[in-house]
Design a protein around this motif. Structure first.
Motif, PDB file in Angstrom:
ATOM      1  N   SER A   1       0.828  -1.204   0.000  1.00 14.63           N
ATOM      2  CA  SER A   1       0.000   0.000   0.000  1.00 14.63           C
ATOM      3  C   SER A   1       0.860   1.250   0.000  1.00 14.63           C
ATOM      4  O   SER A   1       1.539   1.532   0.983  1.00 14.63           O
ATOM      5  N   SER A   2       0.803   2.013  -1.081  1.00 15.42           N
ATOM      6  CA  SER A   2       1.596   3.242  -1.147  1.00 15.42           C
ATOM      7  C   SER A   2       0.887   4.433  -0.515  1.00 15.42           C
ATOM      8  O   SER A   2       1.419   5.532  -0.507  1.00 15.42           O
ATOM      9  N   ASN A   3      -0.311   4.217   0.028  1.00 15.67           N
ATOM     10  CA  ASN A   3      -1.007   5.324   0.691  1.00 15.67           C
ATOM     11  C   ASN A   3      -1.351   4.997   2.146  1.00 15.67           C
ATOM     12  O   ASN A   3      -2.092   5.727   2.776  1.00 15.67           O
ATOM     13  N   THR A   4      -0.843   3.896   2.671  1.00 17.32           N
ATOM     14  CA  THR A   4      -0.959   3.562   4.084  1.00 17.32           C
ATOM     15  C   THR A   4       0.442   3.591   4.657  1.00 17.32           C
ATOM     16  O   THR A   4       1.268   2.748   4.318  1.00 17.32           O
ATOM     17  N   PHE A   5       0.699   4.554   5.518  1.00 20.70           N
ATOM     18  CA  PHE A   5       2.048   4.748   6.018  1.00 20.70           C
ATOM     19  C   PHE A   5       2.270   3.992   7.323  1.00 20.70           C
ATOM     20  O   PHE A   5       1.346   3.784   8.107  1.00 20.70           O
ATOM     21  N   ILE A   6       3.510   3.599   7.538  1.00 22.06           N
ATOM     22  CA  ILE A   6       3.910   2.902   8.757  1.00 22.06           C
ATOM     23  C   ILE A   6       3.772   3.856   9.935  1.00 22.06           C
ATOM     24  O   ILE A   6       4.169   5.020   9.860  1.00 22.06           O
ATOM     25  N   LYS A   7       3.243   3.354  11.033  1.00 17.15           N
ATOM     26  CA  LYS A   7       3.191   4.122  12.278  1.00 17.15           C
ATOM     27  C   LYS A   7       4.426   3.766  13.091  1.00 17.15           C
ATOM     28  O   LYS A   7       4.795   2.608  13.205  1.00 17.15           O
ATOM     29  N   PHE A   8       5.056   4.777  13.666  1.00 16.74           N
ATOM     30  CA  PHE A   8       6.280   4.591  14.449  1.00 16.74           C
ATOM     31  C   PHE A   8       6.005   4.682  15.947  1.00 16.74           C
ATOM     32  O   PHE A   8       6.862   5.104  16.720  1.00 16.74           O
ATOM     33  N   ASP A   9       4.819   4.264  16.363  1.00 15.97           N
ATOM     34  CA  ASP A   9       4.428   4.332  17.769  1.00 15.97           C
ATOM     35  C   ASP A   9       4.511   2.990  18.489  1.00 15.97           C
ATOM     36  O   ASP A   9       4.063   2.852  19.618  1.00 15.97           O
ATOM     37  N   GLY A  10       5.044   1.976  17.828  1.00 17.10           N
ATOM     38  CA  GLY A  10       5.201   0.669  18.452  1.00 17.10           C
ATOM     39  C   GLY A  10       3.972  -0.212  18.410  1.00 17.10           C
ATOM     40  O   GLY A  10       3.984  -1.313  18.948  1.00 17.10           O
ATOM     41  N   THR A  11       2.910   0.234  17.751  1.00 12.92           N
ATOM     42  CA  THR A  11       1.712  -0.595  17.648  1.00 12.92           C
ATOM     43  C   THR A  11       1.869  -1.593  16.511  1.00 12.92           C
ATOM     44  O   THR A  11       2.581  -1.349  15.535  1.00 12.92           O
ATOM     45  N   GLU A  12       1.175  -2.702  16.638  1.00 14.54           N
ATOM     46  CA  GLU A  12       1.245  -3.730  15.602  1.00 14.54           C
ATOM     47  C   GLU A  12       0.487  -3.252  14.362  1.00 14.54           C
ATOM     48  O   GLU A  12      -0.601  -2.712  14.463  1.00 14.54           O
ATOM     49  N   PRO A  13       1.062  -3.432  13.184  1.00 13.89           N
ATOM     50  CA  PRO A  13       0.411  -2.992  11.950  1.00 13.89           C
ATOM     51  C   PRO A  13      -0.818  -3.844  11.628  1.00 13.89           C
ATOM     52  O   PRO A  13      -1.047  -4.882  12.258  1.00 13.89           O
ATOM     53  N   PRO A  14      -1.578  -3.430  10.637  1.00 15.62           N
ATOM     54  CA  PRO A  14      -2.774  -4.190  10.267  1.00 15.62           C
ATOM     55  C   PRO A  14      -2.429  -5.615   9.832  1.00 15.62           C
ATOM     56  O   PRO A  14      -1.304  -5.893   9.410  1.00 15.62           O
ATOM     57  N   SER A  15      -3.402  -6.487   9.914  1.00 14.76           N
ATOM     58  CA  SER A  15      -3.158  -7.891   9.587  1.00 14.76           C
ATOM     59  C   SER A  15      -2.719  -8.087   8.138  1.00 14.76           C
ATOM     60  O   SER A  15      -2.084  -9.082   7.807  1.00 14.76           O
ATOM     61  N   ALA A  16      -3.016  -7.143   7.263  1.00 15.25           N
ATOM     62  CA  ALA A  16      -2.582  -7.253   5.860  1.00 15.25           C
ATOM     63  C   ALA A  16      -1.067  -7.267   5.748  1.00 15.25           C
ATOM     64  O   ALA A  16      -0.516  -7.759   4.768  1.00 15.25           O
ATOM     65  N   ALA A  17      -0.375  -6.750   6.770  1.00 14.07           N
ATOM     66  CA  ALA A  17       1.085  -6.679   6.724  1.00 14.07           C
ATOM     67  C   ALA A  17       1.752  -7.986   7.135  1.00 14.07           C
ATOM     68  O   ALA A  17       2.918  -8.194   6.849  1.00 14.07           O
ATOM     69  N   LYS A  18       1.013  -8.872   7.799  1.00 11.81           N
ATOM     70  CA  LYS A  18       1.642 -10.108   8.271  1.00 11.81           C
ATOM     71  C   LYS A  18       1.898 -11.058   7.105  1.00 11.81           C
ATOM     72  O   LYS A  18       1.219 -11.017   6.084  1.00 11.81           O
ATOM     73  N   GLN A  19       2.901 -11.884   7.283  1.00 10.24           N
ATOM     74  CA  GLN A  19       3.244 -12.835   6.230  1.00 10.24           C
ATOM     75  C   GLN A  19       3.288 -14.241   6.799  1.00 10.24           C
ATOM     76  O   GLN A  19       3.717 -14.454   7.935  1.00 10.24           O
ATOM     77  N   ASN A  20       2.844 -15.187   5.993  1.00 11.69           N
ATOM     78  CA  ASN A  20       2.875 -16.588   6.347  1.00 11.69           C
ATOM     79  C   ASN A  20       4.311 -17.084   6.238  1.00 11.69           C
ATOM     80  O   ASN A  20       4.958 -16.876   5.222  1.00 11.69           O
ATOM     81  N   VAL A  21       4.832 -17.730   7.285  1.00 12.97           N
ATOM     82  CA  VAL A  21       6.229 -18.159   7.258  1.00 12.97           C
ATOM     83  C   VAL A  21       6.378 -19.676   7.300  1.00 12.97           C
ATOM     84  O   VAL A  21       6.920 -20.264   6.394  1.00 12.97           O
ATOM     85  N   GLN A  22       5.976 -20.311   8.371  1.00 13.20           N
ATOM     86  CA  GLN A  22       6.040 -21.761   8.562  1.00 13.20           C
ATOM     87  C   GLN A  22       7.280 -22.413   7.955  1.00 13.20           C
ATOM     88  O   GLN A  22       7.209 -23.199   7.021  1.00 13.20           O
ATOM     89  N   GLY A  23       8.446 -22.053   8.515  1.00 12.26           N
ATOM     90  CA  GLY A  23       9.696 -22.674   8.105  1.00 12.26           C
ATOM     91  C   GLY A  23      10.379 -22.048   6.907  1.00 12.26           C
ATOM     92  O   GLY A  23      11.419 -22.513   6.472  1.00 12.26           O
ATOM     93  N   MET A  24       9.825 -20.989   6.368  1.00 12.88           N
ATOM     94  CA  MET A  24      10.397 -20.362   5.172  1.00 12.88           C
ATOM     95  C   MET A  24      11.121 -19.065   5.529  1.00 12.88           C
ATOM     96  O   MET A  24      11.028 -18.575   6.637  1.00 12.88           O
ATOM     97  N   ASP A  25      11.820 -18.519   4.544  1.00 14.18           N
ATOM     98  CA  ASP A  25      12.343 -17.158   4.635  1.00 14.18           C
ATOM     99  C   ASP A  25      11.214 -16.217   4.237  1.00 14.18           C
ATOM    100  O   ASP A  25      10.352 -16.580   3.440  1.00 14.18           O
ATOM    101  N   VAL A  26      11.231 -15.022   4.769  1.00 11.55           N
ATOM    102  CA  VAL A  26      10.205 -14.045   4.415  1.00 11.55           C
ATOM    103  C   VAL A  26      10.872 -12.677   4.223  1.00 11.55           C
ATOM    104  O   VAL A  26      11.828 -12.344   4.913  1.00 11.55           O
ATOM    105  N   VAL A  27      10.363 -11.925   3.264  1.00  7.69           N
ATOM    106  CA  VAL A  27      10.908 -10.606   2.949  1.00  7.69           C
ATOM    107  C   VAL A  27       9.799  -9.564   3.069  1.00  7.69           C
ATOM    108  O   VAL A  27       8.725  -9.731   2.484  1.00  7.69           O
ATOM    109  N   PHE A  28      10.056  -8.536   3.836  1.00  7.27           N
ATOM    110  CA  PHE A  28       9.154  -7.389   3.955  1.00  7.27           C
ATOM    111  C   PHE A  28       9.769  -6.252   3.150  1.00  7.27           C
ATOM    112  O   PHE A  28      10.893  -5.834   3.423  1.00  7.27           O
TER     113      PHE A  28
END
Length: 109
Positions: free
Chosen positions: A52-79
């Motif tokens: 999302s180029s119009n949803t900015f990261i918050k720098f207040d230490g809160t967890e971002p929306p669930s859309a930002a999470k990535q499925n890992v289960q033993g894999m490498d992941v890139v943000f």
């Protein structure tokens, strides 16, 4: 400026991973703009994730929306993120070097 955070060899017992950020914020910008240090004045740094180029990261230490999470289960992941310099305040930015610093925390689910 695009950049990425790579998490390698994730444990198979972890289903999802997310990243939250904290840092010195500039008041009046909804916790989305980091303050800078250096010679340049009237500038701040904000970031947005690749999804999302119009949803900015918050720098207040809160967890971002669930859309930002990535499925890992033993894999490498890139943000993937993009950081950009913006004008803060009514006065035009002045030239010069500057820097900003943020801390990120991995959130495992």
């Amino acid at each position: 400026q695009p950049f990425k955070i790579t998490v390698r060899n994730c444990d198979t017992s972890i289903s999802f991973i997310n990243i939250k950020f904290s840092g010195d914020r500039i008041a009046g910008y909804d916790d989305e703009v980091l303050g800078t240090t250096g010679v340049a004045n009237n500038v701040g740094i904000r970031m947005y994730p690749e999804y999302s180029s119009n949803t900015f990261i918050k720098f207040d230490g809160t967890e971002p929306p669930s859309a930002a999470k990535q499925n890992v289960q033993g894999m490498d992941v890139v943000f993937n993120y993009t950081a950009e310099v913006i004008q803060v305040g009514a006065d035009l930015p002045t030239a010069g070097d500057y820097s900003a610093q943020a801390t990120y925390t991995l959130v495992y689910r």
